[in-house]
Design a protein around this motif. Structure first.
Motif, mmCIF file in Angstrom:
data_model
loop_
_atom_site.group_PDB
_atom_site.id
_atom_site.type_symbol
_atom_site.label_atom_id
_atom_site.label_comp_id
_atom_site.label_asym_id
_atom_site.label_seq_id
_atom_site.Cartn_x
_atom_site.Cartn_y
_atom_site.Cartn_z
ATOM 1 N N LEU A 148 0.801 -1.082 0.223
ATOM 2 C CA LEU A 148 0.114 0.052 -0.161
ATOM 3 C C LEU A 148 0.949 1.313 0.016
ATOM 4 O O LEU A 148 1.969 1.143 0.488
ATOM 5 C CB LEU A 148 -1.017 -0.108 1.130
ATOM 6 N N ARG A 149 0.362 2.411 -0.562
ATOM 7 C CA ARG A 149 0.950 3.469 -0.518
ATOM 8 C C ARG A 149 1.108 4.299 0.817
ATOM 9 O O ARG A 149 -0.249 4.098 1.456
ATOM 10 C CB ARG A 149 0.306 4.620 -1.444
ATOM 11 N N GLU A 150 1.868 4.566 1.451
ATOM 12 C CA GLU A 150 2.158 5.089 2.789
ATOM 13 C C GLU A 150 1.516 6.490 2.754
ATOM 14 O O GLU A 150 1.954 7.542 1.644
ATOM 15 C CB GLU A 150 3.452 5.063 3.149
ATOM 16 N N THR A 173 -4.928 1.843 5.744
ATOM 17 C CA THR A 173 -3.831 0.949 6.030
ATOM 18 C C THR A 173 -4.576 -0.435 5.713
ATOM 19 O O THR A 173 -5.761 -0.616 5.244
ATOM 20 C CB THR A 173 -3.395 0.647 7.579
ATOM 21 N N ALA A 174 -3.657 -1.654 5.995
ATOM 22 C CA ALA A 174 -4.075 -2.823 5.674
ATOM 23 C C ALA A 174 -5.272 -3.180 6.418
ATOM 24 O O ALA A 174 -6.175 -4.317 5.853
ATOM 25 C CB ALA A 174 -3.068 -3.805 5.883
ATOM 26 N N ASP A 175 -5.510 -2.841 7.447
ATOM 27 C CA ASP A 175 -6.710 -3.183 8.360
ATOM 28 C C ASP A 175 -8.117 -2.751 7.764
ATOM 29 O O ASP A 175 -8.900 -3.528 7.837
ATOM 30 C CB ASP A 175 -6.560 -2.461 9.631
ATOM 31 N N GLN A 182 -12.871 -4.390 4.653
ATOM 32 C CA GLN A 182 -13.497 -4.312 3.318
ATOM 33 C C GLN A 182 -13.823 -5.550 2.920
ATOM 34 O O GLN A 182 -15.176 -6.028 2.567
ATOM 35 C CB GLN A 182 -12.934 -3.491 2.548
ATOM 36 N N PHE A 183 -13.045 -6.576 3.063
ATOM 37 C CA PHE A 183 -13.200 -7.992 2.467
ATOM 38 C C PHE A 183 -14.098 -8.792 3.345
ATOM 39 O O PHE A 183 -14.696 -9.523 2.825
ATOM 40 C CB PHE A 183 -11.890 -8.672 2.091
ATOM 41 N N ASP A 230 1.529 -6.035 8.000
ATOM 42 C CA ASP A 230 1.742 -4.658 8.575
ATOM 43 C C ASP A 230 0.978 -3.618 8.185
ATOM 44 O O ASP A 230 0.049 -3.775 7.381
ATOM 45 C CB ASP A 230 3.071 -4.245 8.645
ATOM 46 N N ASP A 231 0.793 -2.317 8.574
ATOM 47 C CA ASP A 231 0.314 -1.577 8.155
ATOM 48 C C ASP A 231 0.233 -1.195 6.508
ATOM 49 O O ASP A 231 -0.877 -0.817 6.071
ATOM 50 C CB ASP A 231 0.525 -0.066 8.722
ATOM 51 N N TYR A 232 1.178 -1.631 5.849
ATOM 52 C CA TYR A 232 1.247 -1.400 4.434
ATOM 53 C C TYR A 232 1.383 -2.546 3.485
ATOM 54 O O TYR A 232 1.728 -2.512 2.346
ATOM 55 C CB TYR A 232 2.498 -0.369 4.140
#
Length: 552
Positions: A133-135, A146-148, A153-154, A179-181
Protein backbone atom coordinates in the motif's frame (compact mmCIF):
# COMPACT_ATOMS: atom_id res chain seq x y z
CA UNK A 1 -26.09 -19.39 -3.48
CA UNK A 2 -26.37 -17.32 -0.31
CA UNK A 3 -24.62 -14.39 -1.97
CA UNK A 4 -26.94 -14.59 -4.97
CA UNK A 5 -29.97 -14.44 -2.69
CA UNK A 6 -28.58 -11.23 -1.21
CA UNK A 7 -28.07 -9.81 -4.68
CA UNK A 8 -31.62 -10.74 -5.65
CA UNK A 9 -32.97 -9.06 -2.50
CA UNK A 10 -31.02 -5.93 -3.35
CA UNK A 11 -32.39 -5.96 -6.87
CA UNK A 12 -35.91 -6.13 -5.51
CA UNK A 13 -35.28 -3.10 -3.31
CA UNK A 14 -33.57 -1.12 -6.07
CA UNK A 15 -35.72 -2.26 -9.01
CA UNK A 16 -36.95 1.23 -9.81
CA UNK A 17 -33.46 2.74 -9.95
CA UNK A 18 -31.44 0.00 -11.60
CA UNK A 19 -30.65 0.38 -15.27
CA UNK A 20 -28.62 -2.75 -15.92
CA UNK A 21 -26.91 -5.65 -14.19
CA UNK A 22 -24.06 -6.43 -16.55
CA UNK A 23 -23.63 -10.12 -17.04
CA UNK A 24 -26.57 -10.93 -14.77
CA UNK A 25 -29.50 -11.04 -17.12
CA UNK A 26 -30.85 -7.55 -17.72
CA UNK A 27 -32.51 -6.59 -20.96
CA UNK A 28 -31.62 -2.92 -20.63
CA UNK A 29 -33.92 0.08 -20.41
CA UNK A 30 -35.83 2.40 -22.71
CA UNK A 31 -33.07 4.93 -22.20
CA UNK A 32 -30.53 2.71 -23.93
CA UNK A 33 -32.74 1.10 -26.52
CA UNK A 34 -32.75 2.94 -29.83
CA UNK A 35 -36.03 3.10 -31.72
CA UNK A 36 -35.90 1.31 -35.06
CA UNK A 37 -37.00 4.37 -36.96
CA UNK A 38 -33.93 6.30 -35.89
CA UNK A 39 -31.33 3.65 -36.64
CA UNK A 40 -28.53 5.18 -38.62
CA UNK A 41 -25.09 4.04 -39.67
CA UNK A 42 -22.27 6.12 -38.20
CA UNK A 43 -18.85 6.65 -39.67
CA UNK A 44 -16.43 4.36 -37.79
CA UNK A 45 -13.75 7.05 -37.87
CA UNK A 46 -16.02 9.26 -35.81
CA UNK A 47 -16.37 6.50 -33.25
CA UNK A 48 -12.63 6.08 -33.00
CA UNK A 49 -12.21 9.79 -32.31
CA UNK A 50 -14.88 9.90 -29.63
CA UNK A 51 -14.42 6.66 -27.72
CA UNK A 52 -12.85 6.68 -24.28
CA UNK A 53 -9.30 5.47 -23.85
CA UNK A 54 -9.57 4.65 -20.18
CA UNK A 55 -6.80 7.16 -19.36
CA UNK A 56 -7.08 8.19 -15.72
CA UNK A 57 -4.17 10.65 -15.76
CA UNK A 58 -5.61 13.40 -17.95
CA UNK A 59 -3.51 16.56 -18.07
CA UNK A 60 -5.28 19.49 -16.41
CA UNK A 61 -4.41 23.17 -16.79
CA UNK A 62 -2.57 24.84 -13.92
CA UNK A 63 -4.72 26.00 -11.05
CA UNK A 64 -8.11 24.81 -9.86
CA UNK A 65 -11.62 25.93 -10.73
CA UNK A 66 -14.20 27.28 -8.28
CA UNK A 67 -17.00 26.00 -10.51
CA UNK A 68 -19.46 23.30 -9.43
CA UNK A 69 -20.31 20.92 -12.28
CA UNK A 70 -23.94 19.85 -12.66
CA UNK A 71 -24.44 16.27 -13.84
CA UNK A 72 -27.83 14.86 -14.91
CA UNK A 73 -28.46 11.26 -13.79
CA UNK A 74 -31.21 8.93 -15.00
CA UNK A 75 -32.62 8.48 -11.48
CA UNK A 76 -32.02 9.26 -7.83
CA UNK A 77 -29.58 6.76 -6.29
CA UNK A 78 -30.83 4.15 -3.84
CA UNK A 79 -27.55 4.36 -1.91
CA UNK A 80 -24.02 5.78 -2.06
CA UNK A 81 -22.46 3.07 0.13
CA UNK A 82 -19.77 1.13 -1.79
CA UNK A 83 -18.84 -2.55 -1.93
CA UNK A 84 -21.77 -4.12 -0.03
CA UNK A 85 -24.84 -2.49 -1.62
CA UNK A 86 -26.02 -3.00 -5.20
CA UNK A 87 -25.36 0.17 -7.18
CA UNK A 88 -26.19 0.74 -10.85
CA UNK A 89 -23.35 2.03 -13.01
CA UNK A 90 -24.72 5.58 -13.01
CA UNK A 91 -24.63 5.55 -9.19
CA UNK A 92 -21.11 4.11 -9.18
CA UNK A 93 -20.08 7.14 -11.26
CA UNK A 94 -21.08 9.35 -8.32
CA UNK A 95 -19.42 7.08 -5.76
CA UNK A 96 -16.13 7.02 -7.74
CA UNK A 97 -15.61 10.70 -6.97
CA UNK A 98 -15.61 10.02 -3.22
CA UNK A 99 -13.96 6.60 -3.15
CA UNK A 100 -11.06 5.04 -5.02
CA UNK A 101 -10.48 1.44 -6.15
CA UNK A 102 -7.62 -0.37 -4.47
CA UNK A 103 -5.94 -0.79 -7.86
CA UNK A 104 -5.70 1.59 -10.81
CA UNK A 105 -5.75 -0.21 -14.16
CA UNK A 106 -6.59 0.54 -17.78
CA UNK A 107 -10.19 -0.35 -18.55
CA UNK A 108 -9.50 -2.18 -21.81
CA UNK A 109 -6.03 -3.67 -21.39
CA UNK A 110 -6.29 -4.32 -17.62
CA UNK A 111 -2.72 -3.00 -17.31
CA UNK A 112 -1.79 -2.22 -13.70
CA UNK A 113 -0.63 1.28 -12.69
CA UNK A 114 1.27 2.00 -9.48
CA UNK A 115 -0.27 5.48 -9.26
CA UNK A 116 -3.07 4.48 -6.89
CA UNK A 117 -3.58 3.20 -3.36
CA UNK A 118 -1.78 -0.08 -4.11
CA UNK A 119 1.72 0.44 -5.48
CA UNK A 120 2.75 -3.19 -5.99
CA UNK A 121 1.03 -6.55 -6.53
CA UNK A 122 2.89 -9.83 -6.20
CA UNK A 123 1.56 -13.32 -6.85
CA UNK A 124 2.95 -15.33 -3.93
CA UNK A 125 1.48 -18.57 -5.24
CA UNK A 126 -1.69 -19.70 -7.03
CA UNK A 127 -3.92 -18.77 -4.10
CA UNK A 128 -2.15 -15.84 -2.43
CA UNK A 129 -1.64 -12.26 -3.62
CA UNK A 130 0.54 -9.74 -1.76
CA UNK A 131 -0.36 -6.03 -1.88
CA UNK A 132 1.91 -3.13 -1.00
CA UNK A 133 0.00 0.00 0.00
CA UNK A 134 0.97 3.60 -0.56
CA UNK A 135 2.11 5.17 2.70
CA UNK A 136 0.63 8.41 3.95
CA UNK A 137 -2.77 8.12 2.24
CA UNK A 138 -5.51 9.70 4.36
CA UNK A 139 -9.22 9.14 4.30
CA UNK A 140 -11.38 12.27 4.24
CA UNK A 141 -11.87 11.62 7.98
CA UNK A 142 -8.17 12.23 8.52
CA UNK A 143 -7.40 8.61 9.43
CA UNK A 144 -4.56 6.88 7.58
CA UNK A 145 -5.43 4.16 5.06
CA UNK A 146 -3.90 0.84 6.15
CA UNK A 147 -4.14 -2.89 5.54
CA UNK A 148 -6.69 -3.20 8.36
CA UNK A 149 -9.12 -1.17 6.26
CA UNK A 150 -8.73 -3.63 3.37
CA UNK A 151 -9.23 -6.64 5.64
CA UNK A 152 -12.46 -5.21 7.04
CA UNK A 153 -13.61 -4.26 3.53
CA UNK A 154 -13.21 -7.87 2.39
CA UNK A 155 -14.80 -9.24 5.55
CA UNK A 156 -17.88 -7.19 4.75
CA UNK A 157 -17.67 -7.76 1.00
CA UNK A 158 -18.14 -11.52 1.42
CA UNK A 159 -21.33 -10.73 3.37
CA UNK A 160 -22.70 -8.12 0.97
CA UNK A 161 -24.63 -8.32 -2.29
CA UNK A 162 -21.49 -9.16 -4.28
CA UNK A 163 -20.65 -12.23 -2.17
CA UNK A 164 -21.69 -14.43 -5.08
CA UNK A 165 -19.58 -12.74 -7.75
CA UNK A 166 -16.73 -10.27 -7.13
CA UNK A 167 -16.06 -11.44 -3.57
CA UNK A 168 -16.83 -15.13 -4.16
CA UNK A 169 -13.22 -16.07 -4.90
CA UNK A 170 -11.66 -14.61 -1.76
CA UNK A 171 -10.74 -16.67 1.31
CA UNK A 172 -11.08 -13.98 3.96
CA UNK A 173 -10.37 -16.30 6.90
CA UNK A 174 -6.86 -16.94 5.56
CA UNK A 175 -6.15 -13.37 4.50
CA UNK A 176 -3.27 -11.95 6.54
CA UNK A 177 -2.36 -8.39 7.50
CA UNK A 178 1.45 -8.35 7.51
CA UNK A 179 1.81 -4.75 8.70
CA UNK A 180 0.14 -1.39 8.07
CA UNK A 181 1.22 -1.31 4.44
CA UNK A 182 1.27 -4.97 3.43
CA UNK A 183 -1.52 -7.52 3.22
CA UNK A 184 -1.64 -11.01 1.72
CA UNK A 185 -5.01 -11.80 0.19
CA UNK A 186 -6.00 -15.47 0.06
CA UNK A 187 -8.09 -17.09 -2.69
CA UNK A 188 -10.37 -20.12 -2.38
CA UNK A 189 -9.09 -21.35 -5.73
CA UNK A 190 -6.68 -20.06 -8.37
CA UNK A 191 -8.37 -17.16 -10.15
CA UNK A 192 -6.52 -15.40 -12.96
CA UNK A 193 -8.56 -12.20 -12.77
CA UNK A 194 -8.27 -11.76 -9.00
CA UNK A 195 -5.89 -8.82 -9.46
CA UNK A 196 -8.33 -7.14 -11.87
CA UNK A 197 -11.18 -7.40 -9.36
CA UNK A 198 -9.19 -5.09 -7.09
CA UNK A 199 -9.63 -2.34 -9.68
CA UNK A 200 -13.40 -2.72 -10.10
CA UNK A 201 -16.09 -0.40 -8.78
CA UNK A 202 -17.07 -3.06 -6.25
CA UNK A 203 -13.67 -2.91 -4.52
CA UNK A 204 -13.32 0.64 -3.20
CA UNK A 205 -11.29 1.60 -0.12
CA UNK A 206 -13.48 2.51 2.87
CA UNK A 207 -12.55 3.84 6.32
CA UNK A 208 -12.97 0.81 8.60
CA UNK A 209 -14.05 2.84 11.65
CA UNK A 210 -16.82 4.69 9.80
CA UNK A 211 -17.89 1.58 7.88
CA UNK A 212 -18.02 -0.52 11.04
CA UNK A 213 -19.94 2.14 12.98
CA UNK A 214 -22.54 2.16 10.17
CA UNK A 215 -23.03 -1.61 10.41
CA UNK A 216 -20.67 -2.87 7.72
CA UNK A 217 -22.52 -5.18 5.33
CA UNK A 218 -25.69 -4.58 7.34
CA UNK A 219 -25.55 -0.83 6.71
CA UNK A 220 -28.91 0.92 6.48
CA UNK A 221 -27.62 4.47 5.97
CA UNK A 222 -27.79 5.80 2.41
CA UNK A 223 -24.31 7.29 2.56
CA UNK A 224 -21.16 7.45 4.68
CA UNK A 225 -19.51 10.77 5.45
CA UNK A 226 -15.74 11.22 4.96
CA UNK A 227 -15.22 7.47 4.51
CA UNK A 228 -13.34 7.53 1.20
CA UNK A 229 -9.92 8.55 -0.07
CA UNK A 230 -11.30 10.26 -3.19
CA UNK A 231 -10.91 13.75 -4.59
CA UNK A 232 -14.40 14.77 -3.51
CA UNK A 233 -16.41 14.28 -0.34
CA UNK A 234 -20.07 14.21 0.49
CA UNK A 235 -21.71 17.59 1.15
CA UNK A 236 -25.50 17.34 0.89
CA UNK A 237 -28.36 15.13 -0.29
CA UNK A 238 -31.75 16.76 -0.73
CA UNK A 239 -34.14 13.87 -1.49
CA UNK A 240 -35.88 14.22 -4.83
CA UNK A 241 -33.75 17.22 -5.82
CA UNK A 242 -29.98 16.79 -5.85
CA UNK A 243 -26.81 15.36 -4.33
CA UNK A 244 -23.81 17.63 -3.92
CA UNK A 245 -20.13 16.79 -3.42
CA UNK A 246 -17.32 19.20 -2.60
CA UNK A 247 -13.62 19.06 -3.34
CA UNK A 248 -11.46 17.25 -0.80
CA UNK A 249 -8.87 19.93 -0.14
CA UNK A 250 -6.81 17.47 1.92
CA UNK A 251 -6.63 14.86 -0.84
CA UNK A 252 -3.59 12.61 -0.39
CA UNK A 253 -2.11 13.54 -3.77
CA UNK A 254 -1.95 17.33 -3.50
CA UNK A 255 -0.56 17.66 -7.02
CA UNK A 256 -3.62 15.93 -8.45
CA UNK A 257 -6.59 17.33 -6.53
CA UNK A 258 -10.01 17.56 -8.12
CA UNK A 259 -10.05 20.38 -10.68
CA UNK A 260 -13.61 21.51 -10.05
CA UNK A 261 -14.86 22.81 -6.70
CA UNK A 262 -17.61 20.24 -6.63
CA UNK A 263 -20.29 18.22 -8.38
CA UNK A 264 -24.05 18.57 -8.19
CA UNK A 265 -26.12 15.60 -9.37
CA UNK A 266 -29.70 16.16 -10.49
CA UNK A 267 -32.21 13.48 -11.49
CA UNK A 268 -33.84 13.48 -14.95
CA UNK A 269 -35.50 10.21 -15.94
CA UNK A 270 -35.99 10.87 -19.65
CA UNK A 271 -32.79 10.43 -21.68
CA UNK A 272 -33.68 13.11 -24.24
CA UNK A 273 -34.49 15.58 -21.46
CA UNK A 274 -31.12 14.82 -19.82
CA UNK A 275 -29.24 15.58 -23.02
CA UNK A 276 -31.29 18.70 -23.70
CA UNK A 277 -30.46 19.97 -20.21
CA UNK A 278 -26.86 20.29 -21.41
CA UNK A 279 -27.94 22.02 -24.61
CA UNK A 280 -29.96 24.52 -22.57
CA UNK A 281 -27.14 25.12 -20.09
CA UNK A 282 -29.06 23.74 -17.11
CA UNK A 283 -26.54 20.91 -16.77
CA UNK A 284 -22.91 20.48 -17.78
CA UNK A 285 -22.93 16.70 -18.24
CA UNK A 286 -25.68 14.16 -18.98
CA UNK A 287 -24.92 10.48 -18.44
CA UNK A 288 -26.53 7.50 -20.18
CA UNK A 289 -28.10 9.32 -23.10
CA UNK A 290 -29.78 7.49 -25.99
CA UNK A 291 -27.13 6.25 -28.42
CA UNK A 292 -29.69 6.63 -31.19
CA UNK A 293 -29.30 10.40 -30.79
CA UNK A 294 -25.52 10.39 -31.20
CA UNK A 295 -25.53 12.00 -34.65
CA UNK A 296 -27.82 14.78 -33.40
CA UNK A 297 -25.55 15.83 -30.54
CA UNK A 298 -22.36 15.19 -32.47
CA UNK A 299 -23.53 17.78 -35.02
CA UNK A 300 -24.32 20.38 -32.33
CA UNK A 301 -21.30 22.70 -31.85
CA UNK A 302 -22.58 23.74 -28.42
CA UNK A 303 -22.12 20.28 -26.90
CA UNK A 304 -19.87 17.25 -27.31
CA UNK A 305 -21.10 13.69 -27.76
CA UNK A 306 -18.72 11.35 -25.94
CA UNK A 307 -18.97 7.68 -26.84
CA UNK A 308 -18.21 5.28 -24.01
CA UNK A 309 -16.85 2.17 -25.70
CA UNK A 310 -17.57 -0.21 -22.80
CA UNK A 311 -17.33 -3.31 -25.00
CA UNK A 312 -20.14 -5.20 -23.26
CA UNK A 313 -21.49 -7.97 -25.49
CA UNK A 314 -25.22 -8.25 -26.17
CA UNK A 315 -25.91 -11.95 -25.76
CA UNK A 316 -28.94 -14.11 -26.56
CA UNK A 317 -28.73 -16.74 -23.84
CA UNK A 318 -30.27 -20.06 -24.92
CA UNK A 319 -31.21 -22.34 -22.03
CA UNK A 320 -29.94 -25.79 -23.01
CA UNK A 321 -31.04 -27.69 -19.90
CA UNK A 322 -33.80 -30.27 -19.39
CA UNK A 323 -36.06 -30.98 -22.34
CA UNK A 324 -36.03 -27.42 -23.67
CA UNK A 325 -35.68 -26.98 -27.46
CA UNK A 326 -32.25 -25.37 -27.12
CA UNK A 327 -30.78 -28.50 -25.58
CA UNK A 328 -30.47 -29.67 -29.20
CA UNK A 329 -27.42 -28.09 -30.81
CA UNK A 330 -29.20 -28.00 -34.17
CA UNK A 331 -31.88 -25.70 -32.76
CA UNK A 332 -29.21 -23.39 -31.32
CA UNK A 333 -27.42 -23.38 -34.68
CA UNK A 334 -30.70 -22.52 -36.38
CA UNK A 335 -30.91 -19.42 -34.20
CA UNK A 336 -27.37 -18.50 -35.25
CA UNK A 337 -28.24 -18.65 -38.96
CA UNK A 338 -31.40 -16.58 -38.46
CA UNK A 339 -29.87 -13.76 -36.42
CA UNK A 340 -28.54 -10.80 -38.39
CA UNK A 341 -26.06 -9.24 -35.96
CA UNK A 342 -25.22 -6.35 -38.27
CA UNK A 343 -28.89 -5.37 -38.52
CA UNK A 344 -29.25 -5.55 -34.75
CA UNK A 345 -26.17 -3.37 -34.35
CA UNK A 346 -27.82 -0.72 -36.51
CA UNK A 347 -31.21 -0.83 -34.81
CA UNK A 348 -30.19 -1.24 -31.18
CA UNK A 349 -26.89 0.65 -31.25
CA UNK A 350 -27.15 3.02 -34.24
CA UNK A 351 -24.29 1.18 -35.94
CA UNK A 352 -21.88 1.97 -33.13
CA UNK A 353 -19.76 -0.73 -31.53
CA UNK A 354 -18.66 -4.00 -33.14
CA UNK A 355 -20.28 -7.28 -34.14
CA UNK A 356 -19.37 -10.05 -31.67
CA UNK A 357 -19.02 -13.83 -32.07
CA UNK A 358 -18.87 -14.98 -28.45
CA UNK A 359 -19.34 -13.61 -24.93
CA UNK A 360 -15.67 -12.55 -25.00
CA UNK A 361 -15.76 -8.97 -26.25
CA UNK A 362 -13.69 -7.80 -29.24
CA UNK A 363 -12.53 -5.03 -26.87
CA UNK A 364 -11.29 -7.58 -24.31
CA UNK A 365 -7.57 -8.54 -24.17
CA UNK A 366 -8.63 -12.22 -24.25
CA UNK A 367 -10.43 -11.90 -27.61
CA UNK A 368 -9.07 -14.31 -30.24
CA UNK A 369 -9.36 -11.80 -33.09
CA UNK A 370 -11.97 -13.80 -35.03
CA UNK A 371 -15.21 -12.17 -36.17
CA UNK A 372 -17.25 -14.59 -38.27
CA UNK A 373 -20.52 -12.88 -37.40
CA UNK A 374 -19.44 -9.69 -39.13
CA UNK A 375 -19.48 -11.34 -42.56
CA UNK A 376 -22.05 -14.09 -41.96
CA UNK A 377 -25.03 -14.17 -44.32
CA UNK A 378 -28.39 -15.06 -42.84
CA UNK A 379 -29.52 -18.46 -44.18
CA UNK A 380 -33.22 -19.06 -43.49
CA UNK A 381 -33.37 -22.30 -45.48
CA UNK A 382 -30.44 -23.78 -43.60
CA UNK A 383 -32.11 -22.85 -40.32
CA UNK A 384 -35.36 -24.54 -41.38
CA UNK A 385 -33.44 -27.66 -42.38
CA UNK A 386 -31.71 -27.79 -38.99
CA UNK A 387 -35.04 -27.41 -37.21
CA UNK A 388 -36.52 -30.23 -39.29
CA UNK A 389 -33.57 -32.47 -38.43
CA UNK A 390 -34.18 -31.67 -34.76
CA UNK A 391 -37.82 -32.72 -35.08
CA UNK A 392 -39.34 -29.27 -35.53
CA UNK A 393 -40.28 -29.35 -39.20
CA UNK A 394 -43.41 -27.35 -38.40
CA UNK A 395 -41.51 -24.85 -36.31
CA UNK A 396 -41.05 -24.41 -32.56
CA UNK A 397 -42.30 -21.97 -29.93
CA UNK A 398 -40.01 -20.58 -27.22
CA UNK A 399 -40.34 -18.02 -24.43
CA UNK A 400 -38.02 -15.05 -24.00
CA UNK A 401 -37.85 -13.36 -20.59
CA UNK A 402 -37.64 -9.56 -20.58
CA UNK A 403 -38.35 -6.51 -18.42
CA UNK A 404 -39.23 -4.21 -21.31
CA UNK A 405 -39.95 -4.33 -25.02
CA UNK A 406 -37.13 -2.91 -27.12
CA UNK A 407 -36.43 -2.50 -30.80
CA UNK A 408 -33.72 -5.14 -30.43
CA UNK A 409 -36.11 -7.74 -28.98
CA UNK A 410 -38.70 -6.99 -31.65
CA UNK A 411 -36.13 -7.47 -34.42
CA UNK A 412 -34.86 -10.71 -32.88
CA UNK A 413 -38.45 -11.93 -32.75
CA UNK A 414 -38.95 -11.12 -36.43
CA UNK A 415 -35.67 -12.71 -37.50
CA UNK A 416 -36.44 -15.96 -35.66
CA UNK A 417 -40.02 -16.08 -36.96
CA UNK A 418 -38.69 -16.07 -40.55
CA UNK A 419 -37.18 -19.50 -39.92
CA UNK A 420 -40.02 -21.03 -37.95
CA UNK A 421 -39.06 -20.12 -34.38
CA UNK A 422 -41.87 -18.28 -32.63
CA UNK A 423 -40.37 -16.22 -29.81
CA UNK A 424 -42.98 -15.23 -27.23
CA UNK A 425 -41.82 -12.34 -25.06
CA UNK A 426 -42.79 -12.80 -21.42
CA UNK A 427 -42.70 -9.43 -19.70
CA UNK A 428 -42.17 -9.07 -15.95
CA UNK A 429 -41.02 -6.56 -13.38
CA UNK A 430 -37.35 -6.84 -12.44
CA UNK A 431 -37.92 -8.84 -9.22
CA UNK A 432 -39.90 -11.52 -11.06
CA UNK A 433 -37.51 -11.43 -14.02
CA UNK A 434 -34.41 -12.06 -11.91
CA UNK A 435 -36.18 -14.69 -9.85
CA UNK A 436 -36.85 -16.57 -13.08
CA UNK A 437 -33.26 -16.23 -14.25
CA UNK A 438 -31.92 -17.46 -10.91
CA UNK A 439 -33.99 -20.64 -11.18
CA UNK A 440 -33.52 -21.28 -14.91
CA UNK A 441 -37.19 -20.70 -15.65
CA UNK A 442 -36.83 -19.51 -19.25
CA UNK A 443 -35.99 -20.61 -22.77
CA UNK A 444 -33.99 -17.51 -23.64
CA UNK A 445 -33.26 -13.91 -22.67
CA UNK A 446 -31.02 -11.08 -23.86
CA UNK A 447 -28.30 -9.64 -21.63
CA UNK A 448 -25.10 -7.61 -21.84
CA UNK A 449 -21.97 -9.51 -20.86
CA UNK A 450 -19.07 -7.67 -19.26
CA UNK A 451 -15.91 -6.81 -21.09
CA UNK A 452 -13.64 -6.02 -18.14
CA UNK A 453 -14.61 -8.99 -15.97
CA UNK A 454 -14.36 -11.45 -18.81
CA UNK A 455 -14.30 -14.33 -16.32
CA UNK A 456 -18.01 -13.73 -15.72
CA UNK A 457 -18.63 -13.96 -19.47
CA UNK A 458 -17.29 -17.52 -19.25
CA UNK A 459 -18.97 -18.46 -15.97
CA UNK A 460 -22.39 -17.66 -17.42
CA UNK A 461 -21.89 -20.28 -20.15
CA UNK A 462 -20.45 -23.15 -18.07
CA UNK A 463 -23.48 -24.92 -16.67
CA UNK A 464 -21.51 -27.77 -15.09
CA UNK A 465 -19.51 -25.63 -12.67
CA UNK A 466 -21.97 -22.75 -12.22
CA UNK A 467 -25.70 -22.99 -11.59
CA UNK A 468 -28.35 -20.52 -12.72
CA UNK A 469 -28.34 -19.16 -9.16
CA UNK A 470 -24.54 -18.72 -9.20
CA UNK A 471 -24.58 -16.45 -12.25
CA UNK A 472 -28.21 -15.27 -12.08
CA UNK A 473 -29.05 -16.74 -15.47
CA UNK A 474 -26.70 -17.90 -18.20
CA UNK A 475 -27.36 -20.75 -20.60
CA UNK A 476 -26.75 -23.73 -18.33
CA UNK A 477 -24.69 -25.45 -21.03
CA UNK A 478 -23.39 -28.75 -19.69
CA UNK A 479 -20.48 -30.43 -21.41
CA UNK A 480 -17.39 -31.82 -19.69
CA UNK A 481 -14.97 -30.83 -22.46
CA UNK A 482 -16.26 -27.26 -22.54
CA UNK A 483 -16.25 -27.00 -18.76
CA UNK A 484 -12.61 -28.11 -18.62
CA UNK A 485 -11.69 -25.47 -21.20
CA UNK A 486 -13.52 -22.81 -19.19
CA UNK A 487 -11.83 -23.77 -15.92
CA UNK A 488 -8.41 -23.69 -17.58
CA UNK A 489 -9.08 -20.19 -18.90
CA UNK A 490 -10.35 -18.96 -15.54
CA UNK A 491 -7.41 -20.28 -13.51
CA UNK A 492 -4.36 -19.79 -15.77
CA UNK A 493 -2.16 -16.93 -14.54
CA UNK A 494 0.37 -16.77 -17.36
CA UNK A 495 -1.13 -14.24 -19.76
CA UNK A 496 0.05 -15.94 -22.95
CA UNK A 497 -1.24 -19.34 -21.83
CA UNK A 498 -4.46 -17.78 -20.57
CA UNK A 499 -5.13 -16.10 -23.90
CA UNK A 500 -4.58 -19.43 -25.65
CA UNK A 501 -7.03 -21.06 -23.23
CA UNK A 502 -9.63 -18.36 -23.91
CA UNK A 503 -9.13 -18.91 -27.63
CA UNK A 504 -10.06 -22.57 -27.13
CA UNK A 505 -13.18 -21.53 -25.23
CA UNK A 506 -14.21 -19.18 -28.04
CA UNK A 507 -13.53 -21.82 -30.69
CA UNK A 508 -15.76 -24.31 -28.89
CA UNK A 509 -18.45 -21.66 -28.31
CA UNK A 510 -18.63 -20.97 -32.06
CA UNK A 511 -18.55 -24.59 -33.15
CA UNK A 512 -21.27 -25.74 -30.77
CA UNK A 513 -23.34 -22.55 -30.66
CA UNK A 514 -23.36 -22.49 -26.86
CA UNK A 515 -25.46 -19.34 -27.18
CA UNK A 516 -25.64 -16.51 -29.72
CA UNK A 517 -23.99 -13.10 -29.41
CA UNK A 518 -24.56 -10.04 -31.55
CA UNK A 519 -22.69 -6.77 -30.89
CA UNK A 520 -20.79 -4.67 -28.33
CA UNK A 521 -22.55 -1.86 -26.51
CA UNK A 522 -21.57 1.78 -26.59
CA UNK A 523 -22.79 4.39 -24.13
CA UNK A 524 -23.30 8.10 -24.78
CA UNK A 525 -22.46 11.05 -22.56
CA UNK A 526 -23.46 14.55 -23.65
CA UNK A 527 -21.34 17.32 -22.17
CA UNK A 528 -20.15 20.88 -22.54
CA UNK A 529 -17.54 21.05 -25.30
CA UNK A 530 -14.81 22.39 -22.98
CA UNK A 531 -14.90 19.42 -20.60
CA UNK A 532 -12.14 16.85 -20.99
CA UNK A 533 -10.87 13.83 -19.05
CA UNK A 534 -13.83 11.47 -19.34
CA UNK A 535 -12.80 7.84 -18.85
CA UNK A 536 -14.15 4.40 -18.00
CA UNK A 537 -13.09 2.24 -15.09
CA UNK A 538 -14.22 -0.86 -13.22
CA UNK A 539 -16.80 -2.80 -15.20
CA UNK A 540 -17.73 0.10 -17.48
CA UNK A 541 -18.40 2.94 -15.06
CA UNK A 542 -17.95 6.59 -16.00
CA UNK A 543 -14.95 8.07 -14.17
CA UNK A 544 -15.18 11.86 -13.85
CA UNK A 545 -12.51 12.25 -11.16
CA UNK A 546 -10.05 13.71 -13.66
CA UNK A 547 -12.48 16.01 -15.44
CA UNK A 548 -11.26 19.53 -16.26
CA UNK A 549 -12.07 22.47 -18.50
CA UNK A 550 -9.95 23.58 -21.43
CA UNK A 551 -11.44 27.06 -21.04
CA UNK A 552 -12.59 27.08 -24.67
Amino acid sequence: MKGRKKLLAALLAAAMTVSMVAGCGSTGTADTAAPAASAEAVDESAVAEAELSGDTTAQKPEGLSDEVITVALQAEPNSLVPDVVFLGNYISAVVRLMYEPLVIQDYKTMTFSDSGLVTAIDLVDDTHISLTLREGVKFQSGKEFTADDILYQFQQGVRGVHAGDYYSVWDVDNTEVVDDYHITLALKTPWAQAQNILGFNTCLAVDKDIFEAAGGADVTAQYLENAGTGKYKFKEWVPGQYIELERNEDYWDQDNKGYFAGYKFVFINDSSARAMSVQSGDADVALDCAVSDYSVYNADPNVQAVLNDNGMVSTIFLNSTGDRPFKDEKVREAVYWLIDANALLQVANSGLGQVADTTISPVCPMWDGISENATKTVDVEKAKQLLAEAGYADGVSVTCRATSTTAELTMIQEQLRAGGIEMNIEMAEMPVHFQALGTGDYDMYVSSQQCAYYSEAVRTTDGLDYSFADVLGGCGYQDEEYSELCQKALTTYDETERKAAYAEVQKYFREHHVSVTTYTNVGLTVARPDLQGFALYGVGVQDMSNLYSTGN
